[in-house]
Motif scaffolding. Structure first.
Motif, mmCIF file in Angstrom:
data_model
loop_
_atom_site.group_PDB
_atom_site.id
_atom_site.type_symbol
_atom_site.label_atom_id
_atom_site.label_comp_id
_atom_site.label_asym_id
_atom_site.label_seq_id
_atom_site.Cartn_x
_atom_site.Cartn_y
_atom_site.Cartn_z
ATOM 1 N N PHE A 25 81.527 50.278 45.475
ATOM 2 C CA PHE A 25 82.461 49.725 44.501
ATOM 3 C C PHE A 25 81.736 49.580 43.179
ATOM 4 O O PHE A 25 80.540 49.299 43.129
ATOM 5 C CB PHE A 25 83.135 48.430 44.973
ATOM 6 N N THR A 26 82.454 49.831 42.100
ATOM 7 C CA THR A 26 81.823 49.980 40.783
ATOM 8 C C THR A 26 81.275 48.688 40.213
ATOM 9 O O THR A 26 80.391 48.733 39.354
ATOM 10 C CB THR A 26 82.809 50.597 39.774
ATOM 11 N N SER A 27 81.757 47.553 40.660
ATOM 12 C CA SER A 27 81.275 46.281 40.110
ATOM 13 C C SER A 27 80.184 45.656 40.971
ATOM 14 O O SER A 27 79.843 44.490 40.779
ATOM 15 C CB SER A 27 82.441 45.299 39.936
ATOM 16 N N CYS A 28 79.608 46.410 41.870
ATOM 17 C CA CYS A 28 78.541 45.905 42.738
ATOM 18 C C CYS A 28 77.377 45.398 41.887
ATOM 19 O O CYS A 28 76.818 46.149 41.082
ATOM 20 C CB CYS A 28 78.061 47.004 43.674
ATOM 21 N N PRO A 29 76.984 44.144 42.059
ATOM 22 C CA PRO A 29 75.917 43.577 41.236
ATOM 23 C C PRO A 29 74.504 43.781 41.797
ATOM 24 O O PRO A 29 73.536 43.373 41.165
ATOM 25 C CB PRO A 29 76.265 42.090 41.217
ATOM 26 N N LEU A 30 74.404 44.401 42.956
ATOM 27 C CA LEU A 30 73.102 44.526 43.615
ATOM 28 C C LEU A 30 72.533 45.925 43.385
ATOM 29 O O LEU A 30 73.011 46.892 43.973
ATOM 30 C CB LEU A 30 73.236 44.251 45.114
ATOM 31 N N PRO A 31 71.499 46.049 42.552
ATOM 32 C CA PRO A 31 70.987 47.366 42.188
ATOM 33 C C PRO A 31 70.542 48.217 43.363
ATOM 34 O O PRO A 31 70.601 49.440 43.309
ATOM 35 C CB PRO A 31 69.800 47.070 41.268
ATOM 36 N N VAL A 57 84.544 56.665 48.498
ATOM 37 C CA VAL A 57 85.668 55.795 48.800
ATOM 38 C C VAL A 57 85.343 54.424 48.236
ATOM 39 O O VAL A 57 84.313 53.830 48.582
ATOM 40 C CB VAL A 57 85.898 55.693 50.327
ATOM 41 N N THR A 58 86.206 53.923 47.358
ATOM 42 C CA THR A 58 85.959 52.587 46.817
ATOM 43 C C THR A 58 86.312 51.525 47.849
ATOM 44 O O THR A 58 87.266 51.668 48.613
ATOM 45 C CB THR A 58 86.738 52.317 45.531
ATOM 46 N N LEU A 59 85.529 50.466 47.839
ATOM 47 C CA LEU A 59 85.771 49.325 48.703
ATOM 48 C C LEU A 59 86.517 48.218 47.964
ATOM 49 O O LEU A 59 86.796 47.171 48.540
ATOM 50 C CB LEU A 59 84.440 48.805 49.249
ATOM 51 N N ASP A 60 86.825 48.460 46.698
ATOM 52 C CA ASP A 60 87.534 47.493 45.863
ATOM 53 C C ASP A 60 88.645 48.208 45.102
ATOM 54 O O ASP A 60 88.573 48.388 43.884
ATOM 55 C CB ASP A 60 86.547 46.831 44.892
ATOM 56 N N PRO A 61 89.698 48.640 45.816
ATOM 57 C CA PRO A 61 90.738 49.431 45.162
ATOM 58 C C PRO A 61 91.525 48.679 44.092
ATOM 59 O O PRO A 61 92.092 49.308 43.204
ATOM 60 C CB PRO A 61 91.636 49.862 46.321
ATOM 61 N N MET A 110 82.573 37.639 46.583
ATOM 62 C CA MET A 110 81.636 38.772 46.562
ATOM 63 C C MET A 110 81.918 39.681 47.757
ATOM 64 O O MET A 110 82.123 39.194 48.868
ATOM 65 C CB MET A 110 80.202 38.230 46.633
ATOM 66 N N LEU A 111 81.930 40.989 47.526
ATOM 67 C CA LEU A 111 82.109 41.949 48.617
ATOM 68 C C LEU A 111 80.775 42.258 49.275
ATOM 69 O O LEU A 111 79.779 42.493 48.591
ATOM 70 C CB LEU A 111 82.685 43.263 48.089
ATOM 71 N N PHE A 112 80.777 42.252 50.578
ATOM 72 C CA PHE A 112 79.617 42.659 51.367
ATOM 73 C C PHE A 112 80.070 43.790 52.279
ATOM 74 O O PHE A 112 81.152 43.716 52.866
ATOM 75 C CB PHE A 112 79.084 41.489 52.207
ATOM 76 N N HIS A 113 79.239 44.826 52.390
ATOM 77 C CA HIS A 113 79.632 45.961 53.221
ATOM 78 C C HIS A 113 78.412 46.649 53.801
ATOM 79 O O HIS A 113 77.304 46.518 53.278
ATOM 80 C CB HIS A 113 80.459 46.965 52.398
#
Length: 152
Positions: A25-31, A57-61, A110-113
């Motif tokens: 996902f594009t807004s992932c804050p973890l480098p 595949v985005t995880l944050d559509p 926060m999304l975790f995957h």
């Protein structure tokens, strides 16, 4: 078939083309997660040009529209001739997530995957699966070419 900005895209049986499939996902804050994955995929694209497509595949559509994904890809150096972006509601993606054992959770906004990178042969069979970002560019490029000797 999964929705992309270029129309439906088949993943799995009958896909007809070697596919490198991953999730971010594009807004992932973890480098060390999504941004590292995208960087490595940009490096991989030169090695697989003409041999495979890269499907993200985005995880944050809700955030990652096709336009956002294309802008993210362009900023990372993704070649739009190779990269395809999937954005669909998570219910639509559940069968794919189940098939690849993808885990996705939201905690405190926060999304975790799980990290997954798959190389699928043209008939949709699995050539290699990496479960983290430690995969080797040469090994994945070899798997794209059909040599799974050193596949992750």
């Amino acid at each position: 078939d999964l929705p992309t900005s270029n129309g439906p895209l088949r993943i799995g049986a009958g896909q007809g083309q070697t596919t490198v499939l991953s999730f971010l996902f594009t807004s992932c804050p973890l480098p060390e997660y999504c941004p590292l994955l995208a960087t490595k995929l940009v490096q991989l694209q030169e090695r697989i040009r003409g041999e495979a497509r890269i499907v993200i595949v985005t995880l944050d559509p809700e955030t990652d529209t096709f336009e956002v994904l294309a802008g993210y890809g362009a900023a990372m150096g993704a070649d739009p001739a190779i990269w395809h972006y999937v954005s669909a509601d998570l219910d639509t993606l559940t069968p794919l997530f189940d098939a690849v054992e993808m885990t996705l959770a939201e905690r405190n906004g926060m999304l975790f995957h799980s990290l997954k990178l798959l190389v699928l042969a043209p008939d949709g069979t699995l050539r290699c699966l990496a479960k983290d970002n430690g995969w080797d560019l040469d090994a994945v490029a070899d798997a794209v070419a059909g040599d799974t000797t050193n596949a992750p």
